[in-house]
Design a protein around this motif. Structure first.
Motif, short mmCIF file in Angstrom:
data_model
loop_
_atom_site.label_atom_id
_atom_site.label_comp_id
_atom_site.label_asym_id
_atom_site.label_seq_id
_atom_site.Cartn_x
_atom_site.Cartn_y
_atom_site.Cartn_z
N PHE A 268 0.83 -1.20 0.00
CA PHE A 268 0.00 0.00 0.00
C PHE A 268 0.87 1.25 0.00
O PHE A 268 1.85 1.34 0.74
CB PHE A 268 -0.94 0.00 1.21
N THR A 269 0.48 2.20 -0.83
CA THR A 269 1.28 3.41 -1.01
C THR A 269 1.46 4.15 0.31
O THR A 269 2.55 4.64 0.61
CB THR A 269 0.63 4.34 -2.04
N ALA A 270 0.40 4.25 1.10
CA ALA A 270 0.48 4.96 2.39
C ALA A 270 1.52 4.31 3.30
O ALA A 270 2.32 5.00 3.94
CB ALA A 270 -0.89 5.00 3.05
N ASP A 271 1.51 2.99 3.37
CA ASP A 271 2.49 2.28 4.21
C ASP A 271 3.91 2.54 3.72
O ASP A 271 4.82 2.79 4.50
CB ASP A 271 2.21 0.77 4.20
N HIS B 102 -4.74 3.88 -5.60
CA HIS B 102 -3.96 4.06 -4.38
C HIS B 102 -4.91 4.03 -3.17
O HIS B 102 -5.17 5.04 -2.52
CB HIS B 102 -3.20 5.39 -4.41
N PRO B 103 -5.41 2.81 -2.84
CA PRO B 103 -6.33 2.70 -1.71
C PRO B 103 -5.58 2.66 -0.37
O PRO B 103 -4.38 2.40 -0.33
CB PRO B 103 -7.02 1.37 -1.97
N LEU B 104 -6.32 2.91 0.69
CA LEU B 104 -5.77 2.72 2.03
C LEU B 104 -5.77 1.23 2.36
O LEU B 104 -6.56 0.46 1.78
CB LEU B 104 -6.61 3.45 3.07
N LYS C 195 5.63 -1.57 -6.90
CA LYS C 195 4.70 -2.12 -7.87
C LYS C 195 3.41 -1.29 -7.86
O LYS C 195 2.80 -1.06 -6.81
CB LYS C 195 4.39 -3.58 -7.52
N ILE C 196 3.02 -0.81 -9.03
CA ILE C 196 1.85 0.05 -9.16
C ILE C 196 0.62 -0.79 -9.48
O ILE C 196 0.67 -1.70 -10.30
CB ILE C 196 2.06 1.10 -10.27
#
Length: 550
Positions: free
Chosen positions: A353-356, A377-379, A367-368
């Motif tokens: 996850f992007t936030a992490d 880009h979900p939580l 990896k996108i």
């Protein structure tokens, strides 16, 4: 205006000396008040109240320690400070500057005379030169943006808000925390590199670009430098180009160098152009393969009005038009996007996850999660675990290279991070439904006041009426909305929505709903996407269909 929850009130006296007489303004983490000095008759001060350091008392002490040492005509002077109290509130007492912020001045007609822009930049160079040569250690400001520059009654600048300034050490290879504002911050602020005086010079170039372009943000990832129109001197074009170089080595190395160039420009600007507002000054023949990066914030006027549905719909319409974009779920939201996208089934293998990743400091290419022209880009579905700050959101947005970024903020308009990010948005989209009771909620009025305040600060706000259905009070509902909606989305067949959900697909991807939503959202698309891109999309579609049928 939705007010920051303050311990100060009009009529309150801080420390038996500073009598509060009015509220001057507020930001995401605090408010500023005007106070009469009860000891010095006739003297007024600005009292800055902040919760920013409620859990980081040392941060407040560090900011106060910087300010108390500074002595420059273009900097406010601190006269008193109070560390965080038991409730986490801290206070700075500083010079009261009669005037307005550069952002408010610019927001009047999205233009400032060329001579004034060069003059303000020249004065900022003087301040930076002073800070960069401060003893015993140079100070790097790091957060130059229009809202942090005050213009006083003498039309001179005052640089305010030293919340993220730091002392520079040549022995350090990177900063402890990378900070800045998207659209103005230098690349090194988001790439775990050391910030130095050249960082401030980049932000100066970004500020000038913003003012000269009518409010566009410069993106080093997506754009090659395009000179402004002939109204802007070639020397100024070249100066800004050099300031905005990605590699600090290729920029001007000192503020004095820039100051000298600006001094020559002030003398050489033709008399006729000194008061000419530079509007729409970017050349019209910019290559159609580049698009100005845009941040679109999407939220609901009240809970469950349909911001996530609208964001997903806009994403699929953008995808249909072959326009690359990203949809980001705001950290303030209740996690929902991962489930709606059936992440267990559709997310890439080993997806992080992007936030992490941003929170843990991993800025390397990860990896996108890509679906056609859409990046998701979900939580994390169980919620984000950590103390997320505004600078983390800036890093996340900076890490996304797509030209269009959709940020779903749900109904959390009063969240400090959302309020700050809204000030950077190119468009704010607000979704409202036909629920009469929710339109009358006290919280709905709070959200509306918050949005009106953003509009007063020059932000563009578009309204969408969602779940339009044929009922007796339909006209009354549309008339009751705060503004005329730019788009109206009909109520979809509930059984079809359930069928799509249980089959693991988005209803926005199903016919005929994609066509319906495309038609409904066309006015918003025309607002945020250049017309040339629709032409380009049609060409791509024809090429794709030709290959498919052949």
């Amino acid at each position: 205006m939705v007010q920051h929850r303050s311990h100060l009130e009009i009529g309150f006296t801080l420390a038996n000396r500073y009598h509060i007489i009015s509220r001057l303004g507020e930001g995401g983490m605090g408010a500023v008040f005007l106070a009469n000095d009860l000891k010095l008759s006739g003297k007024q001060w600005a009292v800055k109240e902040s919760l920013l350091h409620s859990h980081h008392a040392q941060g407040f002490v560090d900011e106060a320690a910087i300010l108390v040492q500074l002595d420059h005509p273009f900097l406010p002077k601190i006269v008193d400070f109070f560390p965080p109290d038991a409730n986490g509130y801290s206070y700075l007492v500083i010079d009261y500057i009669k005037g307005q912020s550069l952002q408010k001045l610019f927001s009047v007609n999205r233009a400032i005379p060329l001579e004034q822009i060069v003059k303000y930049a020249y004065q900022l160079c003087q301040v930076f030169d002073y800070l960069h040569h401060f003893k015993p250690k140079a100070i790097i400001y790091r957060d130059l943006k229009p809202s942090n520059v005050m213009i006083d009654e003498q039309n001179n600048i005052r640089l305010i808000d030293f919340g993220i300034a730091r002392s520079y050490s040549s022995e350090r290879h990177s900063d402890t925390m990378q900070l800045g504002t998207v659209g103005f911050a230098a690349p090194e602020q988001y790439e775990h590199q050391q910030t130095d005086p050249r960082t401030d010079l980049y932000t100066l170039g970004a500020l000038m670009y913003y003012l000269l372009s009518g409010g566009h943000y410069y993106s080093p990832q997506l754009e090659k430098w395009q000179p402004f129109s002939e109204q802007v001197p070639e020397k100024l074009n070249n100066l800004i180009d050099k300031l905005l170089q990605n590699d600090p080595i290729n920029r001007y190395q000192t503020a004095v160098e820039v100051q000298k160039q600006l001094e020559h420009l002030l003398v050489s600007i033709p008399a006729g152009s000194k008061t000419f507002p530079i509007q729409n000054s970017i050349k019209s023949d910019v290559s159609s393969t580049t698009m100005k990066r845009k941040l679109i914030v999407i939220g609901s006027l009240y809970a469950n009005a349909g911001s996530t549905f609208t964001a997903l719909s806009l994403a699929r319409v953008l995808d249909q038009n072959f326009i690359p974009h990203a949809l980001v779920e705001s950290i303030s939201n209740e996690p929902e996007l991962y489930a709606l996208l059936y992440g267990e089934r559709h997310a890439p293998n080993y997806y992080s996850f992007t936030a992490d990743r941003i929170y843990q400091g991993g800025m390397e290419k990860a990896k996108i999660w890509q679906n056609g022209n859409t990046e998701w880009h979900p939580l994390p579905p169980t919620g984000f675990q950590g103390n997320w700050q505004t600078e983390h959101t800036y890093k996340l947005l900076y890490s996304i290279t797509q030209p269009i970024v959709l940020l779903d903020v749900s109904h959390y308009w009063e969240h400090p991070i959302v309020k700050e990010i809204c000030l950077q948005a190119d468009e704010i989209v607000v979704v409202a439904g036909p629920s009469l009771s929710k339109l009358k909620f006290p919280s709905t009025l709070d959200h509306l006041n918050c949005l009106l305040d953003l509009q007063l600060q020059g932000k563009s706000i578009q309204w969408i009426a969602n779940r339009k259905a044929a009922f007796s009070a339909e006209k009354e509902w549309l008339a009751a909305l705060p503004f005329t909606p730019i788009c109206t989305i009909p109520e979809l067949v509930y059984a079809d929505m359930l069928k799509a959900q249980w089959s693991g697909k988005l209803i926005q991807d199903r016919d005929p709903y994609l066509h319906i939503l495309t038609d409904c959202l066309k006015p918003l698309m025309n607002k945020i996407i250049p017309e040339t891109y629709f032409t380009q999309a049609d060409s791509k579609k024809k090429h794709f269909l030709s290959r498919w049928f052949n």
